[in-house]
Scaffold this motif. Structure first.
Motif, mmCIF file in Angstrom:
data_model
loop_
_atom_site.group_PDB
_atom_site.id
_atom_site.type_symbol
_atom_site.label_atom_id
_atom_site.label_comp_id
_atom_site.label_asym_id
_atom_site.label_seq_id
_atom_site.Cartn_x
_atom_site.Cartn_y
_atom_site.Cartn_z
ATOM 1 N N LEU A 104 0.511 4.832 18.836
ATOM 2 C CA LEU A 104 1.949 4.786 18.570
ATOM 3 C C LEU A 104 2.234 5.463 17.239
ATOM 4 C CD1 LEU A 104 4.888 3.615 19.015
ATOM 5 C CD2 LEU A 104 4.119 1.656 17.656
ATOM 6 N N PHE A 105 3.280 6.306 17.213
ATOM 7 C CA PHE A 105 3.705 6.985 15.988
ATOM 8 C C PHE A 105 5.067 6.430 15.558
ATOM 9 C CE2 PHE A 105 0.741 9.835 17.971
ATOM 10 C CZ PHE A 105 0.092 10.474 16.931
ATOM 11 N N THR A 106 5.218 6.176 14.247
ATOM 12 C CA THR A 106 6.505 5.747 13.691
ATOM 13 C C THR A 106 7.039 6.829 12.747
ATOM 14 O OG1 THR A 106 5.920 4.697 11.569
ATOM 15 C CG2 THR A 106 5.479 3.429 13.585
ATOM 16 N N PRO A 107 8.305 6.733 12.333
ATOM 17 C CA PRO A 107 8.860 7.734 11.408
ATOM 18 C C PRO A 107 8.404 7.522 9.965
ATOM 19 C CG PRO A 107 10.589 6.526 12.603
ATOM 20 C CD PRO A 107 9.319 5.788 12.789
ATOM 21 N N GLU A 108 8.818 8.438 9.128
ATOM 22 C CA GLU A 108 8.718 8.291 7.676
ATOM 23 C C GLU A 108 9.508 7.066 7.227
ATOM 24 O OE1 GLU A 108 9.623 11.063 3.722
ATOM 25 O OE2 GLU A 108 10.851 11.320 5.519
ATOM 26 N N MET A 109 9.021 6.398 6.201
ATOM 27 C CA MET A 109 9.689 5.234 5.607
ATOM 28 C C MET A 109 10.065 4.191 6.659
ATOM 29 S SD MET A 109 9.655 5.391 2.395
ATOM 30 C CE MET A 109 9.282 6.584 1.097
ATOM 31 N N ALA A 110 9.089 3.869 7.507
ATOM 32 C CA ALA A 110 9.340 2.941 8.602
ATOM 33 C C ALA A 110 9.562 1.503 8.125
ATOM 34 C CB ALA A 110 8.167 2.979 9.581
ATOM 35 N N GLY A 111 9.003 1.150 6.980
ATOM 36 C CA GLY A 111 9.091 -0.230 6.523
ATOM 37 C C GLY A 111 10.294 -0.547 5.671
ATOM 38 N N GLU B 294 -0.338 -1.430 -1.506
ATOM 39 C CA GLU B 294 -0.537 -1.488 -0.061
ATOM 40 C C GLU B 294 -1.215 -2.782 0.392
ATOM 41 O OE1 GLU B 294 -4.406 0.769 1.357
ATOM 42 O OE2 GLU B 294 -3.078 2.170 0.335
ATOM 43 N N GLU B 295 -2.106 -3.326 -0.435
ATOM 44 C CA GLU B 295 -2.787 -4.551 -0.021
ATOM 45 C C GLU B 295 -1.841 -5.755 0.027
ATOM 46 O OE1 GLU B 295 -3.867 -3.761 -4.413
ATOM 47 O OE2 GLU B 295 -3.681 -2.613 -2.538
ATOM 48 N N ALA B 296 -0.669 -5.630 -0.600
ATOM 49 C CA ALA B 296 0.319 -6.712 -0.571
ATOM 50 C C ALA B 296 1.519 -6.392 0.317
ATOM 51 C CB ALA B 296 0.809 -6.999 -2.002
ATOM 52 N N ASN B 297 1.488 -5.257 0.998
ATOM 53 C CA ASN B 297 2.646 -4.824 1.779
ATOM 54 C C ASN B 297 2.715 -5.591 3.095
ATOM 55 O OD1 ASN B 297 4.094 -3.041 3.838
ATOM 56 N ND2 ASN B 297 4.567 -2.002 1.919
ATOM 57 N N PRO B 298 3.765 -6.369 3.319
ATOM 58 C CA PRO B 298 3.824 -7.196 4.528
ATOM 59 C C PRO B 298 4.013 -6.384 5.805
ATOM 60 C CG PRO B 298 5.882 -7.352 3.292
ATOM 61 C CD PRO B 298 4.929 -6.584 2.431
ATOM 62 N N VAL B 299 4.673 -5.236 5.713
ATOM 63 C CA VAL B 299 4.846 -4.403 6.900
ATOM 64 C C VAL B 299 3.499 -3.859 7.355
ATOM 65 C CG1 VAL B 299 5.989 -2.384 7.869
ATOM 66 C CG2 VAL B 299 7.198 -3.814 6.203
ATOM 67 N N LEU B 300 2.732 -3.338 6.419
ATOM 68 C CA LEU B 300 1.407 -2.811 6.745
ATOM 69 C C LEU B 300 0.528 -3.901 7.351
ATOM 70 C CD1 LEU B 300 -0.635 -0.493 6.667
ATOM 71 C CD2 LEU B 300 -1.159 -1.139 4.297
ATOM 72 N N ALA B 301 0.555 -5.091 6.761
ATOM 73 C CA ALA B 301 -0.264 -6.193 7.274
ATOM 74 C C ALA B 301 0.140 -6.569 8.697
ATOM 75 C CB ALA B 301 -0.135 -7.401 6.346
ATOM 76 N N ARG C 198 5.012 6.194 -10.832
ATOM 77 C CA ARG C 198 5.806 6.458 -9.642
ATOM 78 C C ARG C 198 5.150 5.931 -8.371
ATOM 79 N NH1 ARG C 198 7.450 12.663 -10.354
ATOM 80 N NH2 ARG C 198 5.594 12.663 -11.650
ATOM 81 N N TRP C 199 5.977 5.712 -7.373
ATOM 82 C CA TRP C 199 5.501 5.249 -6.088
ATOM 83 C C TRP C 199 4.855 6.385 -5.297
ATOM 84 C CZ3 TRP C 199 11.180 3.478 -5.472
ATOM 85 C CH2 TRP C 199 11.402 2.317 -6.217
ATOM 86 N N ALA C 200 4.232 6.022 -4.168
ATOM 87 C CA ALA C 200 3.722 6.995 -3.209
ATOM 88 C C ALA C 200 4.468 6.840 -1.895
ATOM 89 C CB ALA C 200 2.228 6.800 -2.979
ATOM 90 N N ASN C 201 4.749 7.962 -1.259
ATOM 91 C CA ASN C 201 5.290 7.992 0.100
ATOM 92 C C ASN C 201 4.074 8.240 0.996
ATOM 93 O OD1 ASN C 201 6.610 8.503 2.497
ATOM 94 N ND2 ASN C 201 8.125 9.884 1.611
ATOM 95 N N ARG C 202 3.509 7.158 1.545
ATOM 96 C CA ARG C 202 2.150 7.197 2.089
ATOM 97 C C ARG C 202 2.103 6.917 3.585
ATOM 98 N NH1 ARG C 202 -1.785 3.969 -1.557
ATOM 99 N NH2 ARG C 202 -1.386 5.858 -2.787
ATOM 100 N N SER C 203 1.447 7.820 4.317
ATOM 101 C CA SER C 203 1.156 7.613 5.735
ATOM 102 C C SER C 203 -0.119 6.790 5.874
ATOM 103 C CB SER C 203 0.955 8.949 6.446
ATOM 104 O OG SER C 203 2.128 9.714 6.460
ATOM 105 N N VAL D 275 4.883 2.663 -1.329
ATOM 106 C CA VAL D 275 3.938 1.728 -1.939
ATOM 107 C C VAL D 275 3.749 2.062 -3.415
ATOM 108 C CG1 VAL D 275 2.691 1.295 0.216
ATOM 109 C CG2 VAL D 275 1.929 3.137 -1.290
ATOM 110 N N GLN D 276 3.367 1.047 -4.161
ATOM 111 C CA GLN D 276 2.980 1.284 -5.545
ATOM 112 C C GLN D 276 1.645 2.007 -5.570
ATOM 113 O OE1 GLN D 276 2.789 -2.249 -7.899
ATOM 114 N NE2 GLN D 276 4.955 -2.775 -7.618
ATOM 115 N N ARG D 277 1.520 2.925 -6.492
ATOM 116 C CA ARG D 277 0.264 3.643 -6.674
ATOM 117 C C ARG D 277 -0.684 2.835 -7.544
ATOM 118 N NH1 ARG D 277 -0.021 7.376 -9.566
ATOM 119 N NH2 ARG D 277 -1.617 8.609 -8.532
#
Length: 288
Positions: free
Chosen positions: A43-50, A66-73, A110-115, A93-95
């Motif tokens: 499954l593919f989602t868009p940019e900034m899906a969360g 990323e380790e604290a991101n609830p969407v990713l989890a 700065r943040w990262a726009n991360r796939s 996510v925070q870098r």
């Protein structure tokens, strides 16, 4: 992992992402289940899906490491539950666990726009930080300064998946051929170009650019998009696409959010590359 022996099914989740990460996560998790039920390998989602929120002060509490991101989890758990790969177009996510301070800060803050590419066990197998920052002033009056809060990535990323070798890009990256030349040199079978395209730029260039990238890489392009009017006031173009290596559009999801499916036939890649071996014929261009 090599190319599949025969045609493989993929799913695209065209979203109208809002300002509540919990609601966005629930929508993606539901799509993961429906995609698996529909027979998709990934499954593919868009940019900034969360989270899609141009109010950076309001967004800041939700942008964590990323380790604290609830969407990713949540998506990782859903992928493992349903036994399906998921390519999250991107999350903010925070870098390195660093927090934003002051006026969206600069440099290392700065943040990262991360796939994120997640396998069927829920493991993260690849990450890609968007390289090209969307800093533009459009004739419509829209002004965007992505670099004010995000630090660009510096690495080309590919990974082996159930649909072959997948190259990762994000949105504005589509306008910069050098990245796709590198992905072509790596013999990618599929390139993901998730996006949150504005309506003016989408109407002018979306289909044109995505088809060009598929043709020059002799690869499938999967461009999953944000669509419609969002809670933060922006409007995005939609038209999530699947394009074959000859530039033919296999799927165009139009302007409404929803789940779409397409079938990729790996034989098509070999057929196109045999007819038009541009990757083999490519020569270095002398400077000056």
């Amino acid at each position: 992992m090599t190319m599949p022996d025969g045609p493989v099914r993929v799913a695209l989740f065209q979203m109208t992402t809002g300002i509540d990460p919990a609601a966005n996560a629930a929508a993606i998790v539901d799509a993961v289940g429906r995609a698996a039920h529909g027979g998709a390998a990934i499954l593919f989602t868009p940019e900034m899906a969360g989270l899609l929120d141009r109010d950076r002060k309001r967004a800041t509490p939700h942008i964590v490491a990323e380790e604290a991101n609830p969407v990713l989890a949540a998506v990782r758990a859903a992928a493992a539950q349903h036994g399906i790969w998921v390519a999250i177009g991107s999350l903010a996510v925070q870098r390195g666990g660093e927090a934003i301070t002051g006026e969206a800060a600069s440099g290392e803050g700065r943040w990262a726009n991360r796939s994120f590419l997640i396998d069927a066990t829920g493991a993260i197998v690849a990450r890609y930080d968007k390289i090209h920052m969307f800093d533009v002033d459009l004739a419509t009056g829209e002004s965007w300064r992505e670099s004010a809060a995000y630090r660009p990535g510096d690495s080309v990323v590919t990974a082996e998946t159930p649909i072959g070798r997948l190259g990762l890009a994000v949105c504005y990256d589509v306008r910069f051929p050098a990245l796709f030349e590198q992905l072509g040199r790596r013999q990618c079978d599929v390139i993901a170009i998730p996006a949150a395209f504005t309506v003016p730029t989408g109407k002018a260039h979306w289909h044109l650019m995505q088809r060009a990238r598929a043709v020059e890489a002799s690869a499938f392009v999967i461009a999953t998009a944000q669509a419609g009017r969002h809670e933060d006031g922006r409007e995005t173009y939609g038209h999530s696409l699947v394009i074959d290596p000859w530039g033919e559009v296999l799927l165009d999801m139009g302007e409404e959010p929803g789940l779409g499916f397409a079938t990729l036939d790996p034989a098509r890649i070999a057929e196109v590359r045999a007819q038009l071996p541009s990757l083999i014929n490519k020569q270095p261009i002398p400077a000056g």
